[in-house]
Design an enzyme around this catalytic site. Sequence first.
Site, PDB file in Angstrom:
ATOM      1  N   SER A 235      -4.240  -9.237   5.348  1.00 41.78           N
ATOM      2  CA  SER A 235      -3.277  -9.869   4.446  1.00 41.78           C
ATOM      3  C   SER A 235      -3.915 -11.066   3.730  1.00 41.78           C
ATOM      4  O   SER A 235      -4.911 -10.900   3.030  1.00 41.78           O
ATOM      5  CB  SER A 235      -2.032 -10.273   5.243  1.00 41.78           C
ATOM      6  OG  SER A 235      -0.964 -10.614   4.405  1.00 41.78           O
ATOM      7  N   ASP A 323       3.927  -0.517   3.317  1.00 42.28           N
ATOM      8  CA  ASP A 323       3.759  -1.970   3.467  1.00 42.28           C
ATOM      9  C   ASP A 323       4.763  -2.702   2.567  1.00 42.28           C
ATOM     10  O   ASP A 323       4.692  -2.580   1.341  1.00 42.28           O
ATOM     11  CB  ASP A 323       2.326  -2.363   3.080  1.00 42.28           C
ATOM     12  CG  ASP A 323       1.984  -3.799   3.441  1.00 42.28           C
ATOM     13  OD1 ASP A 323       2.898  -4.650   3.435  1.00 42.28           O
ATOM     14  OD2 ASP A 323       0.807  -4.074   3.736  1.00 42.28           O
ATOM     15  N   HIS A 362       3.279  -3.505   7.458  1.00 42.58           N
ATOM     16  CA  HIS A 362       2.289  -4.515   7.068  1.00 42.58           C
ATOM     17  C   HIS A 362       1.313  -4.885   8.186  1.00 42.58           C
ATOM     18  O   HIS A 362       0.196  -5.320   7.897  1.00 42.58           O
ATOM     19  CB  HIS A 362       3.018  -5.776   6.594  1.00 42.58           C
ATOM     20  CG  HIS A 362       2.109  -6.853   6.082  1.00 42.58           C
ATOM     21  ND1 HIS A 362       1.239  -6.658   5.028  1.00 42.58           N
ATOM     22  CD2 HIS A 362       1.903  -8.133   6.494  1.00 42.58           C
ATOM     23  CE1 HIS A 362       0.561  -7.771   4.796  1.00 42.58           C
ATOM     24  NE2 HIS A 362       0.942  -8.672   5.683  1.00 42.58           N
TER      25      HIS A 362
END
Length: 388
Positions: A235, A323, A362
């Site tokens: 991320s 995601d 995610h």
Amino acid sequence: MRKRNESVTVEHERTAAAAAAVPGPLDKGCSLRRSLRLPASAAAEGMKRPLGRRYGLWFRLRKLILWLLGMYIAIPFLVKLCPAIQAKLVFLNFVRVPYFIDLKRPQDQGLNHTCNYYLQPEEDVTIGVWHTVPAALWKNARGKDQLWFEEALGSSHPVILYLHGNAGTRGGDHRVELYKVLSSLGYHVVTFDYRGWGDSIGSPSERGMTYDALHVFDWIKARSGDNPVYIWGHSLGTGVATNLVRRLCERETPPDALILESPFTNIREEARSHPFSVASTQYFPGFDWFFLDPITTSGIKFANDENVKYISCSLLILHAEDDPVVPFHLGKKLYNIAAASRSFRDYKVQFVPFHTDLGYRHKYIYRSPELPRILREFLGKSEHEHHH
């Protein structure tokens, strides 16, 4: 005769008074006669009560609408005038989850073969580090001190430097689960909290986060000998990872491979693609000027799309189709940019999608039973390139 007439008159008056005092009979419509109707003042008072309640409710509703409208106008101007607020929203370093854990005790999170360190990248900056040894060394690691763990980096096992995303700490649940998976596959895992996160001291910034990562990488290389060192970013950590690897390649000390999990192209495009932003742009004119420009003003770019043009090492991108935080299409777009870059012409560039039905979203790619095979095939080639 007069007395008799007077008595009859008095009796008649009493009867009339009594009749007036007793309610009259029901009429044919089974309703009381007019003599039972409330006085006009009482009826008016009864009507005022629902009107008063209705007026009070409308007044409170109008007050709420005006307050929401004021916030709708004030917040964007506040963000525009104070870009540091937007920086806080990007980093979310003030969100510490899970709460009430002692980062000095990784064993409380089930990491019995992990040691907690503290390193000092710069004056007045201290960062907390966890080092998890490969599962094969678990028994030997019990009760050992920091010196033993540092020397263990020189054992014949590759090392992964893990750079986590925004919010939380190095002790986040999904992060801990990934350390366990990588450890079971035979990797040392070194991770840390950037300055301003967890128990690390300092103020967060993109430059500071990148420098912290560089310091830890150099610390690992000074102890790992010829063992391969890979960099894994997740991320927001993918932005730190590409910043770091670009700098390492420019000084001609690249890592053996770069792994990007749920990456974006650049922070501005990611912020614009966030579900909150997508909803806001439909109802808020000037969204870019109010909310996105302050990110750039704060010096936050995390330009993965630019960095990959200057990276020369093997690259693996992992992204789940479902995601909700970093849209899948941004990871795919980054892969297309990297695959077309001349800097990767001598290196392997691979994109691995995970289908929506798997539900990895995610941060749950570590659950994939295919992950060990993917890493073994990809990093096995990187290790071969390293030794030849």
